[in-house]
Design an enzyme around this catalytic site. Structure first.
Site, mmCIF file in Angstrom:
data_model
loop_
_atom_site.group_PDB
_atom_site.id
_atom_site.type_symbol
_atom_site.label_atom_id
_atom_site.label_comp_id
_atom_site.label_asym_id
_atom_site.label_seq_id
_atom_site.Cartn_x
_atom_site.Cartn_y
_atom_site.Cartn_z
ATOM 1 C CD GLU A 9 0.122 2.783 0.790
ATOM 2 O OE1 GLU A 9 0.404 2.996 -0.408
ATOM 3 O OE2 GLU A 9 -0.273 1.691 1.206
ATOM 4 N N GLY A 66 -3.219 -0.322 1.583
ATOM 5 C CA GLY A 66 -3.379 -1.557 2.330
ATOM 6 C C GLY A 66 -4.229 -2.580 1.587
ATOM 7 C CB ALA A 91 -4.927 1.621 6.208
ATOM 8 C CD GLU A 148 0.751 -2.127 2.158
ATOM 9 O OE1 GLU A 148 -0.179 -1.565 2.769
ATOM 10 O OE2 GLU A 148 1.946 -1.976 2.443
#
Ligand code: 3H9
Length: 697
Positions: free
Chosen positions: A125, A102, A63, A105
């Protein structure tokens, strides 16, 4: 059209290329772009499968961390990931570089994953004070198994493509060009009619949490050991456990609440700050990318003592041939023997194998003649801390070093400019201040003298990167940034003992803050005589009106040098390193307090915390104001990497901003009223406090 995600058709496959340099972070525009392009492919009758790939150096590395302080914007990454589950056409993630957070993911949401052999995937993370918030904690255990998933999620460490393949994260490793390889994979899926694999579906063999109690406890232990005081790894584990006891949708909903709490926590703010601070530190305001570092193909180290040996190892481990020079054969032989022992210890601890040891050791040669340094592109002096000794060395070095060689001193507090005057080439002289043990500690303080050439400094910063260290620039002053800003903390720690606290109490307050060791235990480890000698060398310039470290002097006069003497701020059993409280210290402190007219009293933990921390913050502000540090965050990076300050607290300057500068200032003034001029508030701090400013924001 949304070019941040490209759309091309190859045969019956749509290739979606994410192009958001430098690391294809999944910011709002990228998420929107993916959704748009995916829907386009879904609606396109000419498309049977989709390949999702990253342009440039990597698949998305996560992210966009910079968006974390802003309100969340649709589409949320979780929605993007979950959308893949309902697409009837096969979606293949083609991974190169680093698919992190992310990014992984997103790949886990795809039905298949292929990767280049050198790709790495991970969920880092926890290092940012959060946990995988786009269903990574639900999907990875289903794909890779609970144990492997917990290992990756709790440690935050990425794994290579081969391991990812073994874990079932990657379906195939593509040798050669990734894009055509991924296309071929997608075409085969179409041809074979391979059913899509949906990673949110329940997986056989993953039972209730009770069935995995031992595994889960093991990772709780790991979280406690590796991330002492940090919340996010525990939240990550809870999230995985939720996935064992709830269906996917419920677990993901529970995650949302937990994730938001982590994201808005002060720990996450500090960790994200540390992430960017570290990267900022690599940038020197007036030395741009156009200033090339000088080529360093070989190095010399002067001195085979503790520092010299550590530096030589650090250089050799990075592949550089190193010549270590000592004053005489005996000292050289002893130093080289110790150096070999250090490598031996690395082998016995399983860090390296015999072959690596032999290879690295072979890069280090010893000599007692400075003439051999004529070949070196970089020479680092690590001799005794004595200005005259250092000047002599640099004068000799000036006579033998080749033109353009960088001449560095590892002094931890001396005047680089004075050392440079001993040479005819002050532009080539810089400071490279290593921390003990030099081959392990990641901080490298790169000190810029008045005359240091920009490319000499760039060479120091490049050396840091090459040797896996974090280089931070400092200007010249006594102790530079790191030691100068820490000294007031140590000073207050000893004053507090004079005033009535015990070493154990002071140390505990600081370890409770998250520091690995208290300042007094550290002094015992490094030797109280080191700073005693430094105080003696500064005696002539001492301000008679400022409070002085009488107790620390007395400890040395009594031979209490720390662990090596079997006694210091603590007592040690014969040859032992475990600190034991020592009543004698209390008696010595009481005697010194009596002589100084100090009335001893009970001291609260709050006072210890404030005195130690605020003294360092005030000094940090002065360092900043004098321009010795380019930015407040550089001071913090030094504390993180030089002193093991807890990353989840950001650093002393970050803490100051969190507490609020007006509050710090009023405390400084209160301490000044009682303890005198050492507490003079920094004018910069006064200004910022008055203007509502801050150090780091
Ligand atoms: C996440 O994904 C949360 C999700 O679970 C849930 C969401 C709901 N964002 O390190 P470099 C910048 S959390 C923004 O020097 P390298 C970096 O600041 C994220 N910016 O390169 C730098 O900028 P500048 C999980 C980022 O080759 C430039 O890119 N992911 C991001 O040494 C180059 O970076 C991570 O924690 C980002 N995510 O290393 C991975 N990443 O040039 C974090 C980088 O202005 N990133 N930048 O200074 C890394 O570990 C390294 O950057 C990486 C490349 C290994 C990728």
């Amino acid at each position: 059209m949304n070019e941040i995600v490209g759309y091309e058709i190859e045969g019956r496959v749509a290739v979606l290329t994410i192009d958001n340099p430098p690391v294809n972070a999944l910011g709002h525009a990228v998420r929107e772009g993916i959704v748009t392009r995916v829907e386009q492919a879904v609606a396109d009758d000419g498309v049977d499968a989709i390949v999702l790939i990253g342009a440039g150096r990597t698949f998305p590395a996560g992210a966009d961390i910079r968006e974390f302080d802003q309100p969340a914007r649709e589409p949320h990454l979780l929605v993007v990931v979950d959308r893949m589950d309902t697409i009837e056409k096969a979606v293949v993630a083609a991974i190169h570089g680093t698919a992190l957070g992310g990014g992984l993911e997103l790949a886990l949401g795809c039905h298949f994953r292929v990767a280049s052999p050198d790709a790495r995937v991970g969920l880092p993370e926890v290092n940012l004070g959060i946990f995988p918030g786009a269903a990574g904690t639900q999907r990875l255990p289903r794909v890779a198994g609970l144990d492997n998933a917990l290992e990756m999620i709790v440690s935050g460490k990425p794994v290579g493509a081969v391991t990812a393949h073994d874990y079932g994260i990657v379906d195939a490793i593509v040798e050669g060009d990734l894009r055509p390889g991924a296309l071929a994979f997608a075409q085969k899926i179409i041809a074979d009619g391979t059913p899509r694999r949906i990673s949110s579906e329940p997986r056989d063999g993953i039972g209730a949490p009770e069935a995995h109690a031992e595994t889960i406890d093991r990772y709780r232990d790991l979280a406690n050991r590796r991330f002492r005081g940090q919340e996010s790894p525990h939240q990550a584990i809870e999230s995985v456990v939720d996935g064992l006891r709830m269906p996917y949708d419920e677990a993901v909903a529970a995650d949302r609440v937990r994730f938001e709490a982590c994201k808005t926590s002060s720990q996450s703010a500090a960790l994200r700050y540390a992430f960017f601070a570290e990267r900022e530190a690599a940038k020197i305001p007036d030395i741009g990318k156009d200033v090339a570092p000088r080529a360093v193909k070989s190095a010399g180290v002067i001195g085979a003592g503790t520092m010299g040996r550590g530096i030589a190892i650090s250089l050799a481990d990075s592949g550089l041939p190193v010549t270590v020079v000592e004053t005489g054969q005996e000292a050289l032989d002893a130093g080289m023997a110790e150096l070999a022992k250090l490598y031996e210890a690395m082998v016995s601890r399983g860090r390296i194998d015999e072959a690596t040891k032999a290879e690295r050791l072979a890069r280090i040669t010893g000599a007692i003649d400075y003439g051999v340094l004529g070949e070196a592109d970089l020479v680092i002096e690590a001799a005794f801390e004595d200005l005259d000794v250092k000047k002599d060395i640099f004068q000799t070095l000036d006579g033998v070093a080749k033109p353009g060689a960088v001449l560095a001193t590892n002094t931890s507090y001396m005047d680089i400019d004075a050392i440079a005057t001993a040479t005819s080439r002050p532009r080539d002289v810089i400071g490279l201040h290593y921390f003990v043990p030099a081959n392990v500690m990641r901080l490298l303080e790169v000190v810029r003298g008045d005359e240091s050439a920009p490319d000499a400094i760039a060479t120091g910063m490049a050396l840091a990167r090459r040797t896996n260290k974090v280089g931070v620039l400092a200007g010249v002053c006594h102790g530079f940034i790191a030691n100068r800003s820490r000294l007031p903390l140590v000073r207050e720690a000893t004053f507090l003992i004079e005033e009535g606290a015990s070493p154990a109490q002071v140390d505990k307050v600081l370890t409770d803050l998250g520091m690995p060791l208290g300042p007094l235990a550290v002094s015992d480890l490094s030797g109280l005589d080191v700073s005693w000698r430094m105080r003696q060398s500064l005696a002539a310039d001492r301000d008679p009106e400022a409070r002085y470290m009488h107790l620390a002097d007395r400890m040395c006069e009594l031979g209490r040098f720390g662990i090596k003497a079997g006694r210091g701020w603590y007592a040690y059993e014969e040859g032992g390193r475990h600190p034991q409280p020592d009543e004698e210290v209390e008696a010595i402190a009481a005697a010194v307090a009596g002589e100084q007219g100090i009335e001893r009293r009970e001291i609260s933990d709050d006072e210890i915390r404030a005195r130690c921390l605020y003294a360092a913050i005030n000094e940090g502000a002065k360092i900043l104001e004098e321009g010795v540090a380019a930015r407040a965050s550089d001071i913090d990076v030094m504390w993180l990497y030089g002193f093991g300050f807890p990353r989840w607290r950001g650093g002393i300057m970050f803490i100051a901003d969190e507490i609020g500068l007006p509050e710090i200032l009023s405390q400084l003034r209160a301490f000044e009223a009682v303890h005198g001029k050492l507490w003079n508030p920094s004018p910069l701090l006064e200004r910022l406090a008055a203007d509502g400013g801050s150090f780091t924001r």
